[in-house]
Design a protein around this motif. Sequence first.
Motif, PDB file in Angstrom:
ATOM      1  N   GLU A   1      13.206  -5.943  -5.060  1.00 29.04           N
ATOM      2  CA  GLU A   1      12.922  -4.563  -5.482  1.00 29.04           C
ATOM      3  C   GLU A   1      12.631  -3.646  -4.294  1.00 29.04           C
ATOM      4  O   GLU A   1      12.093  -4.090  -3.273  1.00 29.04           O
ATOM      5  CB  GLU A   1      11.745  -4.543  -6.471  1.00 29.04           C
ATOM      6  CG  GLU A   1      10.444  -4.933  -5.835  1.00 29.04           C
ATOM      7  CD  GLU A   1       9.236  -4.787  -6.760  1.00 29.04           C
ATOM      8  OE1 GLU A   1       9.071  -3.722  -7.376  1.00 29.04           O
ATOM      9  OE2 GLU A   1       8.446  -5.742  -6.816  1.00 29.04           O
ATOM     10  N   ALA A   2      12.988  -2.375  -4.475  1.00 26.77           N
ATOM     11  CA  ALA A   2      12.672  -1.363  -3.458  1.00 26.77           C
ATOM     12  C   ALA A   2      11.221  -0.918  -3.640  1.00 26.77           C
ATOM     13  O   ALA A   2      10.651  -1.043  -4.725  1.00 26.77           O
ATOM     14  CB  ALA A   2      13.611  -0.182  -3.609  1.00 26.77           C
ATOM     15  N   HIS A   3      10.610  -0.408  -2.578  1.00 28.68           N
ATOM     16  CA  HIS A   3       9.231   0.091  -2.628  1.00 28.68           C
ATOM     17  C   HIS A   3       9.201   1.500  -2.061  1.00 28.68           C
ATOM     18  O   HIS A   3      10.010   1.858  -1.206  1.00 28.68           O
ATOM     19  CB  HIS A   3       8.300  -0.796  -1.794  1.00 28.68           C
ATOM     20  CG  HIS A   3       8.227  -2.208  -2.297  1.00 28.68           C
ATOM     21  ND1 HIS A   3       7.352  -2.615  -3.279  1.00 28.68           N
ATOM     22  CD2 HIS A   3       8.932  -3.312  -1.959  1.00 28.68           C
ATOM     23  CE1 HIS A   3       7.510  -3.906  -3.514  1.00 28.68           C
ATOM     24  NE2 HIS A   3       8.476  -4.352  -2.729  1.00 28.68           N
ATOM     25  N   MET A   4       8.218   2.277  -2.537  1.00 28.94           N
ATOM     26  CA  MET A   4       8.068   3.647  -2.037  1.00 28.94           C
ATOM     27  C   MET A   4       7.008   3.681  -0.921  1.00 28.94           C
ATOM     28  O   MET A   4       5.993   2.982  -0.994  1.00 28.94           O
ATOM     29  CB  MET A   4       7.624   4.588  -3.176  1.00 28.94           C
ATOM     30  CG  MET A   4       8.637   4.724  -4.297  1.00 28.94           C
ATOM     31  SD  MET A   4      10.286   5.238  -3.728  1.00 28.94           S
ATOM     32  CE  MET A   4       9.954   6.920  -3.203  1.00 28.94           C
ATOM     33  N   PHE A   5       7.283   4.505   0.074  1.00 29.03           N
ATOM     34  CA  PHE A   5       6.366   4.637   1.221  1.00 29.03           C
ATOM     35  C   PHE A   5       6.172   6.116   1.544  1.00 29.03           C
ATOM     36  O   PHE A   5       7.108   6.913   1.414  1.00 29.03           O
ATOM     37  CB  PHE A   5       6.944   3.936   2.463  1.00 29.03           C
ATOM     38  CG  PHE A   5       7.019   2.447   2.313  1.00 29.03           C
ATOM     39  CD1 PHE A   5       5.973   1.643   2.729  1.00 29.03           C
ATOM     40  CD2 PHE A   5       8.129   1.866   1.715  1.00 29.03           C
ATOM     41  CE1 PHE A   5       6.035   0.267   2.565  1.00 29.03           C
ATOM     42  CE2 PHE A   5       8.196   0.492   1.550  1.00 29.03           C
ATOM     43  CZ  PHE A   5       7.152  -0.316   1.972  1.00 29.03           C
ATOM     44  N   ALA A   6       4.969   6.438   1.994  1.00 24.64           N
ATOM     45  CA  ALA A   6       4.702   7.802   2.469  1.00 24.64           C
ATOM     46  C   ALA A   6       5.572   8.063   3.706  1.00 24.64           C
ATOM     47  O   ALA A   6       5.749   7.187   4.543  1.00 24.64           O
ATOM     48  CB  ALA A   6       3.230   7.930   2.836  1.00 24.64           C
ATOM     49  N   ALA A   7       6.110   9.286   3.780  1.00 27.76           N
ATOM     50  CA  ALA A   7       6.992   9.630   4.908  1.00 27.76           C
ATOM     51  C   ALA A   7       6.194  10.360   5.991  1.00 27.76           C
ATOM     52  O   ALA A   7       5.349  11.216   5.696  1.00 27.76           O
ATOM     53  CB  ALA A   7       8.142  10.508   4.425  1.00 27.76           C
ATOM     54  N   GLY A   8       6.487  10.032   7.245  1.00 20.32           N
ATOM     55  CA  GLY A   8       5.753  10.605   8.370  1.00 20.32           C
ATOM     56  C   GLY A   8       5.968  12.105   8.528  1.00 20.32           C
ATOM     57  O   GLY A   8       6.984  12.649   8.080  1.00 20.32           O
TER      58      GLY A   8
ATOM     59  N   ILE B   1       0.846  -1.199   0.000  1.00 21.94           N
ATOM     60  CA  ILE B   1       0.000   0.000   0.000  1.00 21.94           C
ATOM     61  C   ILE B   1       0.885   1.256   0.000  1.00 21.94           C
ATOM     62  O   ILE B   1       0.586   2.248  -0.663  1.00 21.94           O
ATOM     63  CB  ILE B   1      -0.935  -0.008   1.230  1.00 21.94           C
ATOM     64  CG1 ILE B   1      -1.784  -1.289   1.225  1.00 21.94           C
ATOM     65  CG2 ILE B   1      -1.849   1.214   1.247  1.00 21.94           C
ATOM     66  CD1 ILE B   1      -2.497  -1.564   2.551  1.00 21.94           C
ATOM     67  N   GLY B   2       1.944   1.227   0.770  1.00 20.81           N
ATOM     68  CA  GLY B   2       2.889   2.352   0.786  1.00 20.81           C
ATOM     69  C   GLY B   2       2.382   3.568   1.546  1.00 20.81           C
ATOM     70  O   GLY B   2       2.832   4.692   1.306  1.00 20.81           O
ATOM     71  N   LYS B   3       1.423   3.360   2.469  1.00 17.45           N
ATOM     72  CA  LYS B   3       0.856   4.497   3.216  1.00 17.45           C
ATOM     73  C   LYS B   3       0.938   4.238   4.715  1.00 17.45           C
ATOM     74  O   LYS B   3       1.227   3.128   5.157  1.00 17.45           O
ATOM     75  CB  LYS B   3      -0.612   4.683   2.810  1.00 17.45           C
ATOM     76  CG  LYS B   3      -0.773   5.068   1.339  1.00 17.45           C
ATOM     77  CD  LYS B   3      -2.239   5.249   0.989  1.00 17.45           C
ATOM     78  CE  LYS B   3      -2.346   5.710  -0.472  1.00 17.45           C
ATOM     79  NZ  LYS B   3      -3.747   5.814  -0.904  1.00 17.45           N
ATOM     80  N   HIS B   4       0.622   5.278   5.479  1.00 16.42           N
ATOM     81  CA  HIS B   4       0.502   5.127   6.934  1.00 16.42           C
ATOM     82  C   HIS B   4      -0.881   4.565   7.248  1.00 16.42           C
ATOM     83  O   HIS B   4      -1.842   4.855   6.530  1.00 16.42           O
ATOM     84  CB  HIS B   4       0.617   6.491   7.628  1.00 16.42           C
ATOM     85  CG  HIS B   4       1.770   7.320   7.163  1.00 16.42           C
ATOM     86  ND1 HIS B   4       3.061   7.058   7.539  1.00 16.42           N
ATOM     87  CD2 HIS B   4       1.826   8.410   6.339  1.00 16.42           C
ATOM     88  CE1 HIS B   4       3.864   7.956   6.981  1.00 16.42           C
ATOM     89  NE2 HIS B   4       3.145   8.775   6.237  1.00 16.42           N
ATOM     90  N   LEU B   5      -0.974   3.828   8.348  1.00 12.93           N
ATOM     91  CA  LEU B   5      -2.295   3.425   8.835  1.00 12.93           C
ATOM     92  C   LEU B   5      -2.599   4.283  10.056  1.00 12.93           C
ATOM     93  O   LEU B   5      -1.918   4.163  11.093  1.00 12.93           O
ATOM     94  CB  LEU B   5      -2.311   1.939   9.228  1.00 12.93           C
ATOM     95  CG  LEU B   5      -3.629   1.465   9.857  1.00 12.93           C
ATOM     96  CD1 LEU B   5      -4.797   1.577   8.876  1.00 12.93           C
ATOM     97  CD2 LEU B   5      -3.515   0.032  10.365  1.00 12.93           C
TER      98      LEU B   5
END
Length: 501
Positions: free
Chosen positions: A28-35, A4-8
């Motif tokens: 592979e690397a994945h992108m995530f939302a940053a806090g 999902i790449g998001k915060h819960l």
Amino acid sequence: MNLIGKHLIAGEWIGAADQFSSDPAQGEAHMFAAGTVDLVDRAVQAAEGAFPSYSSTTSQERATFLNAIADEIDCRADALAEIGSQETGLPDTRLRGETGRTSGQLRMFAAHILDGTYLDQRHDKAMPDRKPLPRSDLRMIQRPIGPIAVFGASNFPLAFSTAGGDTASALAAGCPVVVRGHHAHPGTAEIVAVAVHAAIVSCGIHAGVFSLIQGGDLEVGQALVQHPLIKAVGFTGSFRGGRALFDLCAQRAEPIPFFGELGSINPVFLLPEACAARGAEIGTGWAGSLMMGAGQFCTNPGVVVMIDGPSADTFRDAAVTALQQGPEQTTLTTGIADAYFDGRDRVAAADGTDTLVSFKRTKSRCVTPSVFETTGAQWLKSDALAHEVFGPLGIIVRVADMDEMLSVARDLEGQLTCTLQMDGGDTPAAKSLMPILERKSGRILANGFPTGVEVSDAMVHGGPYPASTNFGATSVGTMAIRRFLRPVCYQDLPSELLPTV
Ligand code: NAP
């Protein structure tokens, strides 16, 4: 793998303009939302919103919830092993074992709260006719303290992270949790968060009970521990990071407890008879314990103290032979490998230290074992040797006699563990060490190695500073729940006002 790449945050998956990339050891690397600080506030406000209903759930309701989280984690074991080993470089078997430990901890806390003893209930019955003064009816019950901040640890992506021991014990106590995920394993954290969310939905628990915030810079973690609605913090990590966050907790307008597990060199005292009878066997065993998991355990036995002589040579030769054959191992992060090589150089440069095993660095995220030897006199003079080097690094300390061994023991800082390797004839020497080691250590072992921490009722994974920031607590085992409870006395209250437990 699709992530999902998001915060819960309180049941909602929330993206952010700023993103960060995972840094896997393979795959592979994945992108995530940053806090962000705003997201921290949102998650903590939701946790506070959940507190009234969650803190008044019954033990049965919370046990059902904890068991549901455990089931949801177990059914994601394949995905967790896949992403976890990619992100951390740890082998599939380790990730699967850690998944079982994580769900096992949740089930253990479920059983623990159902048995009720954790409430430590006390009742002094009223004595209206007592002279000269009557006594009131007094009841004491342990109560949950409020929203808890948990920092995921780099070295246990499951058992000390998103739904690890800190989160499990806080939820068992009746406290909502806001987790700051560790940047080393955001995909693993996300899958565990999906599991927790599924259990929240199936059990009808308030969604604010759990939030996961990924990444962001240091101010995210700082805002979390400084948030006025956070009532305690669970942390496992570096001395520097832990101390910085501990200081922030102490400086708040309302100081709060910071339960930090910061590091330890876990000394082993090899006593003379055991050394003479089993020096080679213990040397090989020590080498195995030192190399396990690339030495990335807080209980890694980094120092062995023994009396100088031919038996000490036997121990050393066996240990060196085993460690020279030690494989190159991938570390959890490149930063951990960097810190290991800096630590190795610091020890190598210390006065009176001989290098017995030292390999060259061939890859940025790999380590090999390093072993050094010094004397008790040098150890007592040096400041450089007594600090944890996270990784497969060992120091053999050869003391002149038992008196010098006692001096080395007295000189130690607080430790998670101290180990005695002893045979029957070593009992008087062991007895002379015990009063010192009891003041230094959370756990004392005989004839074993401290890596491998049992999750159980009697376990203590803590110890005097700097092993932990709160020597009265443990982060492993059922006693961990005590960190998130406080005693409340109810005097002459009608029963309908007493808490539901
Ligand atoms: P760490 O650097 O202490 O980081 C742990 C967590 O705390 C991370 O989420 C980190 O945020 C956060 N953090 C650290 N300093 C902070 C600060 N000043 N303000 C706000 N947040 C802060 O530990 P690590 O990343 O796990 O590993 C680094 C070193 O820690 C290792 O080389 C090892 O020496 C030690 N370590 C020891 C143990 C142990 O059990 N003894 C376990 C793990 C690590 P970021 O994610 O943004 O960095």
